[in-house]
Design a protein around this motif. Sequence first.
Motif, short mmCIF file in Angstrom:
data_model
loop_
_atom_site.label_atom_id
_atom_site.label_comp_id
_atom_site.label_asym_id
_atom_site.label_seq_id
_atom_site.Cartn_x
_atom_site.Cartn_y
_atom_site.Cartn_z
N ASN A 59 -10.70 37.89 36.15
CA ASN A 59 -11.93 38.63 36.96
C ASN A 59 -12.55 37.52 37.81
O ASN A 59 -13.54 37.73 38.79
N ASN A 60 -12.13 36.39 38.06
CA ASN A 60 -12.73 35.05 38.68
C ASN A 60 -12.41 35.15 40.16
O ASN A 60 -11.22 35.48 40.37
N ILE A 61 -13.34 34.21 40.81
CA ILE A 61 -12.75 33.99 42.17
C ILE A 61 -12.73 32.43 42.31
O ILE A 61 -13.69 31.50 41.64
N SER A 62 -11.96 32.05 43.19
CA SER A 62 -11.71 30.40 43.43
C SER A 62 -12.17 30.15 45.02
O SER A 62 -11.86 30.82 46.00
N TYR A 63 -13.25 29.34 44.96
CA TYR A 63 -13.95 29.10 46.23
C TYR A 63 -13.68 27.69 46.55
O TYR A 63 -13.71 26.71 45.66
N THR A 64 -13.11 27.83 47.94
CA THR A 64 -12.96 26.29 48.40
C THR A 64 -13.80 25.84 49.27
O THR A 64 -14.32 26.86 50.41
N PHE A 65 -14.29 24.65 49.39
CA PHE A 65 -15.33 24.22 50.38
C PHE A 65 -14.81 22.99 51.25
O PHE A 65 -13.77 22.39 50.72
N LEU A 66 -14.73 22.88 52.24
CA LEU A 66 -14.53 21.85 53.50
C LEU A 66 -15.60 21.08 53.41
O LEU A 66 -16.67 21.47 53.86
N ALA A 67 -15.50 19.69 53.35
CA ALA A 67 -16.35 18.63 53.36
C ALA A 67 -15.73 17.66 54.44
O ALA A 67 -14.99 16.90 54.07
N LEU A 68 -16.74 17.54 55.47
CA LEU A 68 -16.25 16.64 56.65
C LEU A 68 -16.90 15.48 56.37
O LEU A 68 -18.31 15.57 56.31
N GLY A 69 -16.33 14.14 56.53
CA GLY A 69 -17.25 13.04 56.79
C GLY A 69 -17.91 12.54 55.30
O GLY A 69 -18.73 11.66 55.41
N VAL A 70 -17.08 12.76 54.29
CA VAL A 70 -17.31 12.13 52.94
C VAL A 70 -16.98 10.58 53.14
O VAL A 70 -16.16 10.10 53.48
N GLU A 71 -17.56 9.96 52.21
CA GLU A 71 -17.51 8.58 52.01
C GLU A 71 -17.50 8.28 50.58
O GLU A 71 -18.16 8.84 49.57
N LYS A 72 -16.84 7.19 50.32
CA LYS A 72 -17.02 6.56 48.69
C LYS A 72 -18.42 5.97 48.46
O LYS A 72 -18.92 5.24 49.06
N ILE A 73 -18.94 6.77 47.58
CA ILE A 73 -20.44 6.27 47.20
C ILE A 73 -20.74 5.97 45.94
O ILE A 73 -21.63 5.26 45.33
N SER A 74 -19.74 6.02 45.21
CA SER A 74 -19.66 5.42 43.54
C SER A 74 -18.28 5.59 42.92
O SER A 74 -17.42 6.12 43.54
N SER A 75 -18.25 5.08 41.79
CA SER A 75 -17.13 5.24 40.88
C SER A 75 -16.90 6.54 40.33
O SER A 75 -17.72 7.45 40.42
N GLN A 76 -15.65 6.85 39.93
CA GLN A 76 -15.32 8.14 39.35
C GLN A 76 -16.27 8.15 37.99
O GLN A 76 -16.60 7.10 37.42
N ARG A 77 -16.61 9.49 37.81
CA ARG A 77 -17.29 9.80 36.47
C ARG A 77 -16.46 10.78 35.66
O ARG A 77 -17.02 11.81 35.60
N LEU A 78 -15.22 10.33 35.26
CA LEU A 78 -14.38 11.33 34.62
C LEU A 78 -14.91 11.86 33.08
O LEU A 78 -15.48 10.92 32.46
N ASP A 79 -14.58 13.11 32.93
CA ASP A 79 -14.85 13.42 31.43
C ASP A 79 -13.80 12.72 30.63
O ASP A 79 -12.75 12.21 31.04
N ALA A 80 -13.95 12.73 29.29
CA ALA A 80 -12.93 11.98 28.39
C ALA A 80 -11.69 12.52 28.44
O ALA A 80 -10.77 11.78 27.92
N THR A 81 -11.64 13.68 28.73
CA THR A 81 -10.23 14.38 28.93
C THR A 81 -9.46 14.48 30.23
O THR A 81 -8.42 14.81 30.24
N GLU A 82 -10.19 13.61 31.10
CA GLU A 82 -9.44 13.69 32.64
C GLU A 82 -9.03 12.16 32.61
O GLU A 82 -9.29 11.33 32.42
N GLU A 83 -7.89 11.96 33.29
CA GLU A 83 -6.97 10.65 33.75
C GLU A 83 -6.58 11.38 35.31
O GLU A 83 -5.64 12.20 35.42
N ILE A 84 -7.40 10.81 36.38
CA ILE A 84 -7.17 11.20 37.76
C ILE A 84 -7.10 9.80 38.57
O ILE A 84 -7.74 9.05 38.24
N THR A 85 -6.22 9.79 39.52
CA THR A 85 -6.22 9.06 40.53
C THR A 85 -6.46 9.45 41.71
O THR A 85 -6.13 10.67 42.09
#
Length: 182
Positions: free
Chosen positions: A122-148
């Motif tokens: 029953n759900n919808i997947s929404y995709t956003f386009l973000a232009l001009g993003v910059e690295k502003i912090s470190s990752q804030r991963l959940d305990a169950t996430e391992e992301i590079t």
Amino acid sequence: MHNDPKPWKTLESIYLHRRPWLTMRQDRVQLANGNTIDDFYVWEYPPWLNIIALTPDEQIILIRQYRHGIGKVLFELPAGVHDRAGESLLQGAQRELLEETGYGGGQWHEWMQLSPNPALQNNISYTFLALGVEKISSQRLDATEEITIHPVSPGEAREIIENGEMLQALHVAPIMKYLLSR
């Protein structure tokens, strides 16, 4: 479209399972022609959020993580679930990008909407386009996430898709739309 199918009438709904990541109900429905289906199953999910994030030098921010369902580590778009009360879809997407990658800022707009599986979900997947993003912090991963994090050129993104290193259809479709629109 006079001959188009008509929506079904829900006669009864029974929840079979209710958990944060898996809610399933059994509907008894009546078709427009009068026939009934006694056991039509629907999976309920909150909206999903995907982000095509581009840096000022047009690098696309991709991530890699393990997906247990298919047992592979793959490239993906930064993504998440809209599950916080009072948060707009845009705010949720911005939060997910920041948490998973440390990137933020830029100019944002909704890029496209997709239904993950309209026959059963029953759900919808929404995709956003973000232009001009910059690295502003470190990752804030959940305990169950391992992301590079992997900034790639548009050409590299296309190669990743063509080489089968990105398989999530809800990510491939919007990024290909972006690549073809350039």
